[in-house]
Design an enzyme around this catalytic site. Structure first.
Site, PDB file in Angstrom:
ATOM      1  N   LYS A 133       0.869  -1.192   0.000  1.00 36.34           N
ATOM      2  CA  LYS A 133       0.000   0.000   0.000  1.00 36.34           C
ATOM      3  C   LYS A 133       0.890   1.221   0.000  1.00 36.34           C
ATOM      4  O   LYS A 133       2.022   1.177   0.518  1.00 36.34           O
ATOM      5  CB  LYS A 133      -0.883   0.007   1.256  1.00 36.34           C
ATOM      6  CG  LYS A 133      -2.179   0.761   1.078  1.00 36.34           C
ATOM      7  CD  LYS A 133      -3.191  -0.080   0.342  1.00 36.34           C
ATOM      8  CE  LYS A 133      -4.537   0.545   0.189  1.00 36.34           C
ATOM      9  NZ  LYS A 133      -5.512  -0.395  -0.380  1.00 36.34           N
ATOM     10  N   GLY A 247     -22.022   4.527  -3.621  1.00 36.72           N
ATOM     11  CA  GLY A 247     -20.926   4.824  -4.542  1.00 36.72           C
ATOM     12  C   GLY A 247     -20.670   3.635  -5.450  1.00 36.72           C
ATOM     13  O   GLY A 247     -21.567   2.832  -5.729  1.00 36.72           O
TER      14      GLY A 247
END
Ligand code: NAD
Length: 454
Positions: A133, A247
């Site tokens: 990440k 979303g």
């Protein structure tokens, strides 16, 4: 003369979790640290698996971390120094995989935790990738496109020798998109000389992106939900659902669930003007296309237009209290907590976690005690990373599949992963979350042993 401005130092302590893109950061209600949570979850399963001390020591922490400064010449001529990270938790099963986040409250511990969760997510769906990440402490809302481009190029210049198609493959994440990824790819290719489309996923279709990526996470949630319903002997057309969020994940989950015959009676989303969330309810079932036509690109529904269309406007948390068989949290983390878990209707049979970390450990225990089947986040929402893996494969081959082929392969991966987790959960009387962790951690530990690392 150019003025040098140093951005906020890295906060290693109490963490403010980033909000959903496009929204003001939320204040933390409780001090917590994602990395400590990730390590606690790991410790529990490491104990169950009887992992040896060296393997535990290896997997509790990232293999590598890069912390660096990114000086950027701003549009006004000043120079601002941004802080960037890339954390590679584990790459025993394949190159690291994970997004790059832009957020003003980014912390190294959040990035560490997310990189660890990526390792488990890739392992549970059995794709040959590890976990990584990245992030930059910045707020794109206050940056011009040119400044954002400079941050992207500066980010990859710092790690260009430590990432790549065979080592670590970034992707878009919170407040980054396909344009950011193309800038990063372009800079990487300038540095290394050549074309390396397999270095980045989340590219636009036509520039190496994969068809089906937009739908992948939401559809993946419903592929696992469909299997859970089959196991419980419930027909989708006999069910109703309530969804938090409207979303990308929620919209495609709703679309596929309704195609299976289910009825969504409530959705909730954030209202930017009122700085709170609302639940929109229609007991006869929401009309997806109709709501989409009154929704902005941040997943916010226009409340006046919704009222005009006959939707009831309820408080934000009402999505959790609906009398439905299925709950789909698909907005953000820490939404089902010890304080509200008892508001879940006795009718609820399944919770499919579309969001990352929507359920706190306290709520998790109660959900398990109530016998609700919970499909854990890193299994339910793994469709996105699985499709990113497909994108990488297609990019490396320079041959692109039709959408149906991508979604068919996605269904196969998600369904097999669901079966493996469900079978272990039944056999060992583990919660679905613990079973998913046991499979994922077991696979990564085995790869580390097989390589002779531990
Ligand atoms: P998005 O930004 O497209 O949508 C988020 C939605 O949540 C919006 O409708 C917003 O209004 C709503 N929301 C925000 N705060 C809320 C609140 N307090 N109450 C109710 N609604 C609220 O985000 P997304 O891509 O759909 O991601 C949703 C979740 O899924 C996140 O946790 C994300 O990390 C996770 N996830 C996404 C993907 C992906 O591919 N998009 C993959 C894996 C996990």
């Amino acid at each position: 003369m150019a003025q040098s401005v140093v951005s906020e130092p890295i906060d290693m302590g109490t963490e403010v979790r980033p909000s959903v893109p496009g929204q003001a950061p939320k204040k933390p209600t409780k001090a917590f640290n994602s990395f400590q949570i990730a390590q606690t979850q790991f410790d529990k399963v490491a104990e169950y698996l009887g992992l040896d001390p060296a393997t535990r020591d290896l997997l509790r922490y990232p293999l590598r971390e890069f912390h660096f400064a990114i000086p950027v010449r701003m549009d006004d001529g000043s120079v601002k120094v941004f802080r960037g990270f890339r954390v590679q938790h584990n790459d025993a099963r394949g190159p690291g995989k994970g997004g790059i986040r832009f957020h003003p409250q980014e912390t190294i511990d959040t990035v560490r935790a997310l990189s660890m969760w990526m390792t488990w997510k890739c392992a549970v769906v059995d794709i040959p990738l590890g976990g990584a990440k990245g992030g930059v402490i910045c707020d794109p809302h206050n940056l011009s496109l040119r400044e954002q481009e400079q941050i992207c190029r500066g980010w990859v210049r710092q790690v260009a020798r430590n990432v790549g198609p065979l080592t670590d493959v970034p992707a878009p994440d919170v407040m980054t998109n396909s344009q950011h990824m193309l800038w990063i790819l372009d800079e990487f290719e300038q540095i290394h000389g050549g074309r390396y489309p397999g270095f980045i996923t989340g590219k636009p279709v036509g520039m190496g992106g994969s068809l089906g990526r937009t739908e992948a996470t939401g559809y993946g949630v419903v592929f696992t939900l469909r299997e859970a319903l089959k196991e419980l002997g419930i027909r989708p057309e006999d069910t109703t659902a309530s969804v938090q969020g409207f979303g990308n994940v929620a919209q495609y989950a709703i679309e596929l669930y309704q195609r299976l015959g289910g009825r969504v009676i409530a959705v909730s989303c954030w209202d930017q003007a009122d700085q709170c969330s609302y639940t929109y309810r229609k007991l006869a079932g929401i009309d997806l296309n109709q709501i989409l036509s009154i929704t902005d690109h941040f997943g916010g529904i226009n409340k006046q237009k919704a009222k005009d269309l006959g939707y009831e406007l309820l408080p934000g948390e009402a999505w959790l209290e609906q009398d439905v068989e299925i709950l789909i949290p698909a907005a953000m983390e820490n939404q089902i907590t010890g304080d509200n878990v008892d508001k879940i209707s006795p009718r609820v049979r399944i919770i499919a976690e579309g969001a990352n970390g929507p359920t706190t450990p306290e709520a998790d225990t109660q959900i398990k005690e109530r016998g609700i089947l919970l499909i854990p986040d890193f299994l339910a929402n793994a469709g996105g990373v699985t499709c990113s893996y497909f994108e990488q494969v297609q990019s490396n081959m320079n041959y692109f599949w039709e959408k149906d082929e991508v979604l068919g392969k996605l269904d196969l991966k998600m369904t097999s992963a669901y079966f493996a987790v469900s079978e272990l959960s039944r056999r060992e009387k583990l919660s679905m979350r613990d079973a998913a962790y046991a499979i994922a951690i077991g696979r990564v530990a085995k790869a580390c042993h097989d390589r002779g690392w531990v």
